[in-house]
Design a protein around this motif. Structure first.
Motif, PDB file in Angstrom:
ATOM      1  N   GLU A  55       0.863  -1.189   0.000  1.00 46.99           N
ATOM      2  CA  GLU A  55       0.000   0.000   0.000  1.00 46.99           C
ATOM      3  C   GLU A  55       0.889   1.225   0.000  1.00 46.99           C
ATOM      4  OE1 GLU A  55      -2.147   0.818   3.656  1.00 46.99           O
ATOM      5  OE2 GLU A  55      -0.274   0.982   4.745  1.00 46.99           O
ATOM      6  N   GLN A  56       0.362   2.345  -0.473  1.00 44.79           N
ATOM      7  CA  GLN A  56       1.095   3.616  -0.397  1.00 44.79           C
ATOM      8  C   GLN A  56       0.268   4.578   0.453  1.00 44.79           C
ATOM      9  OE1 GLN A  56       3.454   4.405  -4.431  1.00 44.79           O
ATOM     10  NE2 GLN A  56       1.268   4.238  -4.783  1.00 44.79           N
ATOM     11  N   THR A  57       0.967   5.284   1.337  1.00 51.47           N
ATOM     12  CA  THR A  57       0.235   6.223   2.202  1.00 51.47           C
ATOM     13  C   THR A  57       0.233   7.632   1.608  1.00 51.47           C
ATOM     14  OG1 THR A  57       2.278   6.499   3.435  1.00 51.47           O
ATOM     15  CG2 THR A  57       0.682   4.919   4.317  1.00 51.47           C
ATOM     16  N   ALA A  58       1.103   7.885   0.628  1.00 51.21           N
ATOM     17  CA  ALA A  58       1.114   9.195  -0.041  1.00 51.21           C
ATOM     18  C   ALA A  58       1.413   8.985  -1.522  1.00 51.21           C
ATOM     19  CB  ALA A  58       2.152  10.111   0.601  1.00 51.21           C
ATOM     20  N   GLY A  59       0.595   8.134  -2.150  1.00 48.46           N
ATOM     21  CA  GLY A  59       0.783   7.849  -3.582  1.00 48.46           C
ATOM     22  C   GLY A  59       0.589   9.126  -4.385  1.00 48.46           C
ATOM     23  N   ARG A  60       1.425   9.270  -5.421  1.00 48.51           N
ATOM     24  CA  ARG A  60       1.376  10.509  -6.217  1.00 48.51           C
ATOM     25  C   ARG A  60       0.893  10.222  -7.625  1.00 48.51           C
ATOM     26  NH1 ARG A  60       5.758  12.603  -7.527  1.00 48.51           N
ATOM     27  NH2 ARG A  60       7.433  11.307  -6.705  1.00 48.51           N
ATOM     28  N   GLY A  61       0.084  11.152  -8.158  1.00 48.92           N
ATOM     29  CA  GLY A  61      -0.380  11.051  -9.533  1.00 48.92           C
ATOM     30  C   GLY A  61       0.264  12.133 -10.376  1.00 48.92           C
ATOM     31  N   ARG A  62      -0.112  12.186 -11.656  1.00 48.38           N
ATOM     32  CA  ARG A  62       0.371  13.255 -12.536  1.00 48.38           C
ATOM     33  C   ARG A  62      -0.204  14.575 -12.058  1.00 48.38           C
ATOM     34  NH1 ARG A  62      -2.070  13.057 -17.294  1.00 48.38           N
ATOM     35  NH2 ARG A  62      -0.554  14.425 -18.240  1.00 48.38           N
TER      36      ARG A  62
END
Ligand code: BTN
Length: 260
Positions: A55-62
């Motif tokens: 899991e990611q707690t601060a996943g980033r998008g474009r």
């Protein structure tokens, strides 16, 4: 139900790539795989090294967006050391290989929306974030981040419920994340090894874009334009025909498809 951890040994079983996915580092939880992978690239980790997060707690998008990345999905980043000439094709390679991996694991039909969103029936199922480090015209490294909604239940997240979907919701049964990842690595490497001659890759990507021929609204920075998405060029830029007949080139931005 709590999803079990991804099995790295199951991904590697039967994986016949030369380098993509041969070195996998798995973390049950990370803020974002992009940062952890950048640290590995700075230490000259082998090309094709992959960092996967449960899991990611601060996943980033474009475009500085957040990427929802709870457990049960796919969140990974791959390290590459391409030539500068290969950079424009990375978006195309990764979109095509993610679309093909999803289709072969689930039988679902995917669509690619410029530049690299993967949709199912118009809703986003996977996103791609590419971050390059270029110094003095040389590529130090490229980090390819891929997020695929597998177990995600978009109805649980009001911010994305209208625009996102998940593979298990779509087919009504469990989907093997390991199978998708293995097939993604295989197709990704096959296409990547075709560089620097990317013309065939470009044509395959262009022909799969659902954006072309559509009325669109494109935004980048503070700019917004509306027109018909007419074509893409080999650098990956989108050409939009405005109502006054002029053509605007959009290099990086966001496109919304408008009703016909
Ligand atoms: C987008 O569509 O906006 C891009 C989403 C990219 C998400 C992936 S998940 C793995 C990697 N780590 C991140 O923080 N982002 C990318």
């Amino acid at each position: 139900m709590v999803k079990k951890d991804l099995s790295v040994s199951s991904i590697k079983q039967g994986l016949s790539t030369r380098f993509v996915g041969q070195n996998i580092i798995y973390f049950p939880s990370l803020s974002s795989t992009m940062e952890a992978t950048r640290m590995e690239a700075r230490r000259n980790a082998p090309e094709g090294t992959v960092i996967i997060a449960g899991e990611q707690t601060a996943g980033r998008g474009r475009l500085k967006r957040t990427w929802f990345s709870p457990g049960g999905n796919i969140a990974l980043s791959i390290i590459l050391y391409p030539d500068a000439a290969g950079l424009p094709y990375l978006i195309m390679i990764v979109s095509l290989s993610a679309a093909s991996a999803i289709e072969s694991a689930t039988g679902l039909k995917t669509q690619i929306k410029w530049p690299n969103d993967i949709l199912i029936k118009g809703k986003k199922v996977a996103g791609i974030l590419i971050e390059n480090e270029v110094k003095g015209g040389r590529v130090a490294y490229a980090i390819i981040g891929i997020g695929i909604n597998v177990g995600l239940r978009p109805d649980k997240f009001s911010a994305i419920s209208a625009i996102a979907t998940g593979l298990e919701d779509e087919i009504g049964e469990t989907v093997s994340r390991e199978d998708i990842i293995r097939s993604l690595f295989t197709e990704f490497e096959r296409l990547y090894l075709n560089l620097p001659d990317g013309t065939l890759i470009f044509k395959a990507w262009r022909d799969r874009l659902i954006t072309l021929g559509q009325k669109v609204t494109a935004t980048w920075g503070k700019e917004t334009i509306q027109g018909i998405a007419e074509s893409v060029d080999e650098s990956g830029a989108l050409m939009i025909r405005l109502a006054d007949g002029s053509l605007t080139k959009v290099v990086a931005g966001d496109v919304t498809l408008r009703e016909k």
